[in-house]
Design a protein around this motif. Structure first.
Motif, mmCIF file in Angstrom:
data_model
loop_
_atom_site.group_PDB
_atom_site.id
_atom_site.type_symbol
_atom_site.label_atom_id
_atom_site.label_comp_id
_atom_site.label_asym_id
_atom_site.label_seq_id
_atom_site.Cartn_x
_atom_site.Cartn_y
_atom_site.Cartn_z
ATOM 1 N N GLY A 1 0.817 -1.103 0.034
ATOM 2 C CA GLY A 1 -0.099 0.044 -0.001
ATOM 3 C C GLY A 1 0.875 1.095 0.032
ATOM 4 N N PRO A 2 0.155 2.471 -0.195
ATOM 5 C CA PRO A 2 -1.296 2.650 -0.588
ATOM 6 C C PRO A 2 -1.420 2.151 -2.222
ATOM 7 N N HIS A 3 -2.532 2.814 -2.536
ATOM 8 C CA HIS A 3 -2.867 2.849 -4.201
ATOM 9 C C HIS A 3 -1.588 3.625 -4.912
ATOM 10 N N LYS A 4 -1.261 3.511 -6.044
ATOM 11 C CA LYS A 4 -0.289 4.169 -6.816
ATOM 12 C C LYS A 4 -0.367 5.450 -7.107
ATOM 13 N N ALA A 5 -1.746 5.968 -6.948
ATOM 14 C CA ALA A 5 -2.046 7.319 -7.067
ATOM 15 C C ALA A 5 -1.353 8.290 -5.955
ATOM 16 N N ASP A 6 -0.933 7.587 -4.973
ATOM 17 C CA ASP A 6 -0.035 8.306 -3.859
ATOM 18 C C ASP A 6 1.177 8.346 -4.292
ATOM 19 N N GLU A 7 1.792 7.948 -5.449
ATOM 20 C CA GLU A 7 3.208 7.659 -5.565
ATOM 21 C C GLU A 7 4.093 9.011 -5.494
ATOM 22 N N PHE A 8 3.297 10.129 -5.957
ATOM 23 C CA PHE A 8 4.098 11.377 -6.022
ATOM 24 C C PHE A 8 4.210 11.921 -4.603
ATOM 25 N N TRP A 9 3.348 11.506 -3.581
ATOM 26 C CA TRP A 9 3.776 11.967 -2.197
ATOM 27 C C TRP A 9 4.786 11.011 -1.664
ATOM 28 N N LEU A 10 5.031 9.832 -1.995
ATOM 29 C CA LEU A 10 6.194 9.046 -1.676
ATOM 30 C C LEU A 10 7.571 9.517 -2.034
ATOM 31 N N GLU A 11 7.222 9.979 -3.499
ATOM 32 C CA GLU A 11 8.589 10.632 -4.268
ATOM 33 C C GLU A 11 8.935 12.068 -3.560
ATOM 34 N N LYS A 12 8.223 12.852 -3.071
ATOM 35 C CA LYS A 12 8.511 14.053 -2.551
ATOM 36 C C LYS A 12 8.574 14.034 -0.857
ATOM 37 N N LEU A 13 8.568 12.792 -0.172
ATOM 38 C CA LEU A 13 8.561 12.656 1.359
ATOM 39 C C LEU A 13 9.607 13.244 1.749
ATOM 40 N N PRO A 14 10.974 13.297 1.489
ATOM 41 C CA PRO A 14 11.955 14.334 2.032
ATOM 42 C C PRO A 14 11.498 15.606 2.093
ATOM 43 N N GLU A 15 11.067 16.246 0.862
ATOM 44 C CA GLU A 15 10.905 17.438 0.705
ATOM 45 C C GLU A 15 9.593 18.126 1.746
ATOM 46 N N TRP A 16 8.516 17.342 2.069
ATOM 47 C CA TRP A 16 7.496 17.382 2.809
ATOM 48 C C TRP A 16 7.906 17.372 4.132
ATOM 49 N N CYS A 17 8.816 16.430 4.684
ATOM 50 C CA CYS A 17 9.220 16.318 5.961
ATOM 51 C C CYS A 17 10.118 17.661 6.245
ATOM 52 N N ASP B 1 -4.896 -1.962 -4.892
ATOM 53 C CA ASP B 1 -6.202 -1.492 -5.752
ATOM 54 C C ASP B 1 -7.367 -2.085 -4.971
ATOM 55 N N ASP B 2 -8.400 -1.257 -5.486
ATOM 56 C CA ASP B 2 -9.942 -1.495 -4.658
ATOM 57 C C ASP B 2 -10.021 -2.872 -4.983
ATOM 58 N N ASN B 3 -10.710 -3.525 -3.828
ATOM 59 C CA ASN B 3 -11.088 -4.891 -3.871
ATOM 60 C C ASN B 3 -9.946 -6.004 -3.821
ATOM 61 N N GLU B 4 -9.020 -5.757 -3.628
ATOM 62 C CA GLU B 4 -7.991 -6.700 -3.368
ATOM 63 C C GLU B 4 -7.926 -6.882 -1.779
ATOM 64 N N THR B 5 -6.925 -7.885 -1.385
ATOM 65 C CA THR B 5 -7.056 -8.265 -0.199
ATOM 66 C C THR B 5 -5.434 -8.284 0.500
ATOM 67 N N VAL B 6 -5.389 -7.943 1.703
ATOM 68 C CA VAL B 6 -4.131 -8.129 2.214
ATOM 69 C C VAL B 6 -4.235 -9.087 3.548
ATOM 70 N N SER B 7 -3.133 -9.882 3.846
ATOM 71 C CA SER B 7 -3.188 -11.077 4.461
ATOM 72 C C SER B 7 -2.367 -10.666 5.701
ATOM 73 N N VAL B 8 -2.915 -10.918 6.916
ATOM 74 C CA VAL B 8 -2.064 -10.776 8.184
ATOM 75 C C VAL B 8 -2.115 -12.186 9.025
ATOM 76 N N GLY B 9 -1.148 -12.720 8.728
ATOM 77 C CA GLY B 9 -1.159 -14.331 9.337
ATOM 78 C C GLY B 9 -2.112 -15.064 8.420
ATOM 79 N N ALA B 10 -3.335 -15.667 9.257
ATOM 80 C CA ALA B 10 -4.218 -16.468 8.735
ATOM 81 C C ALA B 10 -5.528 -15.653 8.281
ATOM 82 N N GLN B 11 -5.439 -14.407 8.685
ATOM 83 C CA GLN B 11 -6.581 -13.403 8.320
ATOM 84 C C GLN B 11 -6.499 -12.581 7.074
ATOM 85 N N THR B 12 -7.835 -12.202 6.684
ATOM 86 C CA THR B 12 -7.684 -11.500 5.518
ATOM 87 C C THR B 12 -8.316 -10.184 5.474
#
Length: 216
Positions: A80-96, A114-125
Motif C-alpha cells: 500500500g497505498p494505491h499507486k495514485a499516491d506515488e507522488f507523495w512518496l517521491e516528495k517525502l523528504p521535501e514534505w518532512c 487496488d480496490d477490492n484486493e486483499t491483504v493477509s495478516v497471518g491467517a486473516q484477510t
C-alpha cells in the motif's frame, strides 16, 4: 481465531499507528508507522507478535515516514497505498523538511494496492477499499469477521479528512465515505488516523460533513 489490535499514537501529530496481530499465527502487520519506531516495536514485543509486513493507508508523512526504516530493520515488505499516491512518496523528504518533521527518504512500496484486493495478516484477510479524496491513493483496510476498519484520514469521529492538499478532492472524499464505507454497515468500528474510534452508524447520524440528514 481473530485479530488483536494495539493503537500506538506516534509523531507530534499523534497519528494512530496500529499493530494488528493474527491470534492464530502470532504474525502481525504494522499499519501506518509515521515515526517513533522504538515505541512501535515495544508494542509489538508486548503483544508477542512477529511482524510480517507494513501496510499503508496513504502516503502522508505522519502515516509512512518510518515505514522504510522498519522495512529495512525487520526485512519485511511494505504493501500500500494505491499507486495514485506515488507522488507523495517521491516528495517525502521535501514534505518532512517543510513541516519540520524528522527526515525520511523517498521509497517505493513492495506492492501497490487496488480496490477490492486483499491483504493477509497471518491467517486473516483484510479487504482493501480504495477511498480517494484526502489523497488520490488512499485505501482503507476492512476486517469483516470483527466488523472493524482502519480508515486512515478518510473519516474521523465528527469530522472528515482535509482535502486542501495536492490532488485532494472534497467531492471524492464524501463519495468514498457515503458510497464505499457506510454501505459496509452501521455496526463497523473504525480506527481513524487521529483521535478516538467511532462507528459508521454514529457518523451517519451525527457527522456534520457526511451525515444522512445532510444528504438525505
Amino acid at each position: 481465531m481473530s485479530i488483536q489490535c494495539t493503537i500506538v499514537p506516534v509523531t507530534p501529530y499523534q497519528q494512530n499507528c496500529s499493530v494488528i496481530k493474527c491470534q492464530a499465527t502470532g504474525k502481525a502487520a504494522i499499519v501506518d508507522p509515521g515515526g517513533d519506531v522504538e515505541r512501535i516495536l515495544e508494542a509489538v514485543a508486548k503483544m508477542e507478535a512477529t511482524v510480517e509486513k507494513i501496510i499503508l493507508t496513504h502516503a502522508h508523512m505522519d502515516h509512512c515516514a518510518a515505514a522504510d526504516v522498519i522495512r529495512q530493520q525487520l526485512k519485511v515488505p511494505i504493501e500500500g497505498p494505491h499507486k495514485a499516491d506515488e507522488f507523495w512518496l517521491e516528495k517525502l523528504p521535501e514534505w518532512c523538511q517543510m513541516s519540520g518533521f524528522p527526515h525520511a527518504d523517498a521509497f517505493v512500496p513492495d506492492r501497490w494496492l487496488d480496490d477490492n484486493e486483499t491483504v493477509s495478516v497471518g491467517a486473516q484477510t483484510l479487504q482493501v477499499v480504495h477511498c480517494p479524496g484526502h489523497t488520490p491513493g488512499h485505501v482503507v483496510f476492512y476486517y469483516q469477521p470483527q466488523n472493524v476498519a482502519w480508515v486512515g484520514d478518510v473519516i474521523f469521529q465528527g469530522s472528515i479528512g482535509r482535502t486542501d492538499f495536492p490532488k485532494g478532492n472534497h467531492d471524492d472524499l464524501v463519495a468514498s465515505i457515503r458510497e464505499k464505507l457506510f454501505p459496509l454497515g452501521d455496526d463497523i468500528t473504525f480506527i481513524p488516523g487521529h483521535g478516538p474510534t467511532s462507528t459508521f452508524g454514529q457518523e451517519r447520524r451525527s457527522n456534520p460533513f457526511v451525515a444522512d440528514a445532510r444528504y438525505g
